[in-house]
Write an enzyme that holds these catalytic residues in place. Structure first.
Site, mmCIF file in Angstrom:
data_model
loop_
_atom_site.group_PDB
_atom_site.id
_atom_site.type_symbol
_atom_site.label_atom_id
_atom_site.label_comp_id
_atom_site.label_asym_id
_atom_site.label_seq_id
_atom_site.Cartn_x
_atom_site.Cartn_y
_atom_site.Cartn_z
ATOM 1 N N GLU A 98 -12.233 3.635 -1.151
ATOM 2 C CA GLU A 98 -10.489 3.146 -1.163
ATOM 3 C C GLU A 98 -10.465 1.860 -0.391
ATOM 4 O O GLU A 98 -11.331 1.691 0.751
ATOM 5 C CB GLU A 98 -9.731 4.070 -0.665
ATOM 6 N N ASP A 99 -9.855 0.705 -0.496
ATOM 7 C CA ASP A 99 -9.679 -0.248 0.199
ATOM 8 C C ASP A 99 -8.586 0.005 1.645
ATOM 9 O O ASP A 99 -8.778 -0.398 2.826
ATOM 10 C CB ASP A 99 -8.859 -1.459 -0.431
ATOM 11 N N ASP A 102 -2.333 3.540 3.112
ATOM 12 C CA ASP A 102 -1.064 3.109 3.819
ATOM 13 C C ASP A 102 -0.253 4.504 4.042
ATOM 14 O O ASP A 102 -0.413 4.943 5.039
ATOM 15 C CB ASP A 102 -0.732 2.034 2.826
ATOM 16 N N PHE A 151 1.112 -5.974 6.603
ATOM 17 C CA PHE A 151 0.580 -6.017 5.405
ATOM 18 C C PHE A 151 -0.697 -7.128 5.175
ATOM 19 O O PHE A 151 -0.375 -8.230 5.752
ATOM 20 C CB PHE A 151 1.732 -6.822 4.480
ATOM 21 N N ARG A 164 -6.956 -11.880 -3.384
ATOM 22 C CA ARG A 164 -7.962 -10.779 -3.510
ATOM 23 C C ARG A 164 -9.644 -11.722 -3.069
ATOM 24 O O ARG A 164 -10.343 -10.857 -2.498
ATOM 25 C CB ARG A 164 -8.293 -10.339 -4.704
HETATM 26 P P1 IMP Z 1 -0.495 4.290 -0.215
HETATM 27 O O1 IMP Z 1 -0.498 4.992 -1.347
HETATM 28 O O2 IMP Z 1 0.670 3.753 0.224
HETATM 29 O O3 IMP Z 1 -1.578 4.841 0.734
HETATM 30 O O4 IMP Z 1 -1.255 2.915 -0.902
HETATM 31 C C1 IMP Z 1 -2.584 2.726 -1.109
HETATM 32 C C2 IMP Z 1 -2.510 1.285 -1.850
HETATM 33 O O5 IMP Z 1 -1.542 0.503 -1.712
HETATM 34 C C3 IMP Z 1 -3.867 0.765 -1.422
HETATM 35 O O6 IMP Z 1 -4.879 1.098 -2.276
HETATM 36 C C4 IMP Z 1 -3.415 -0.757 -1.781
HETATM 37 O O7 IMP Z 1 -3.753 -1.096 -3.159
HETATM 38 C C5 IMP Z 1 -2.073 -1.005 -1.407
HETATM 39 N N1 IMP Z 1 -1.601 -1.524 -0.140
HETATM 40 C C6 IMP Z 1 -1.190 -0.727 0.960
HETATM 41 N N2 IMP Z 1 -1.210 -1.322 1.859
HETATM 42 C C7 IMP Z 1 -1.423 -2.579 1.565
HETATM 43 C C8 IMP Z 1 -1.588 -3.864 2.397
HETATM 44 O O8 IMP Z 1 -1.147 -4.055 3.467
HETATM 45 N N3 IMP Z 1 -2.197 -4.898 1.509
HETATM 46 C C9 IMP Z 1 -2.386 -5.000 0.296
HETATM 47 N N4 IMP Z 1 -2.203 -3.494 -0.344
HETATM 48 C C10 IMP Z 1 -1.709 -2.540 0.200
#
Ligand code: IMP
Length: 174
Positions: A98-99, A102, A151, A164
């Site tokens: 995963e990248d 959050d 962010f 990206r």
């Molecule tokens: P989560 O479900 O809130 O953990 O979100 C995960 C996904 O949200 C990641 O795989 C990203 O694609 C996107 N995401 C969350 N935070 C960021 C950020 O700071 N920059 C860009 N994408 C984000």
């Protein structure tokens, strides 16, 4: 394309390269002589995943999944599959790549889904974690960087589809 905003380097290209190598070395030493399936969580982790697998020396196959949960800079909280893996994962060692974690909602959904597949093992590798934003506890087995609540964009991460391609991780709208 969005209007251009100032972008500051948050994690340099060199630091990312060093950490990605370290993560691959951890994986190499834990899976000696075992085959792994790397599941790349699209779209954000495509660059991280491509760099990571080139430092992994154990036999591997790559699958892609795509989940939707984000619009702009906020998670919608509702997760669904756009693309699932194309092979049976029964009895396989799976590492989700995963990248960024959050709120944790997206990866928690995927972890739960994967746990139903009778895998041999399941681990999570994430380049970034925003610990302060977690809404649910997520076990990150291989973590690149624990970051503050900002962010971020670049190295695969986007803001509404843009940025990206940046070779570093930057802070958006600084
Ligand atoms: P989560 O479900 O809130 O953990 O979100 C995960 C996904 O949200 C990641 O795989 C990203 O694609 C996107 N995401 C969350 N935070 C960021 C950020 O700071 N920059 C860009 N994408 C984000």
């Amino acid at each position: 394309m969005t209007a251009s905003k100032k972008i500051d380097v948050f994690i340099s290209k060199e630091l990312i390269e060093k950490r990605v190598k370290e993560l691959a070395e951890m994986i190499n030493s834990e899976y000696q002589n075992q085959e792994i399936i790397i599941v790349c969580v699209l779209n954000g982790s495509f660059i991280f995943c491509a760099d990571l697998v080139r430092h992994i020396t154990v036999p591997l196959q790559i699958e892609m999944v795509s989940l939707s949960s984000y619009e702009g800079t906020e998670s919608t909280g509702e997760v669904s599959f756009r693309l699932d893996v194309r092979q049976s994962l029964i009895g396989k060692n799976v590492i989700l790549v995963e990248d960024i974690v959050d709120t944790g909602l997206t990866i928690n959904y995927l972890l739960k889904h994967m746990k139903l597949k009778n895998l041999k093992s399941l681990k999570l590798c994430s380049l970034l974690l925003k610990r302060a934003r977690l809404k649910i506890e997520v076990p990150v087995d291989y973590l690149g960087f624990d970051i503050e609540d900002k962010f971020v964009i670049g190295y695969g991460l986007d803001y509404d589809g843009d940025y990206r391609e940046l070779p570093y991780i930057g802070v958006y709208g600084a």
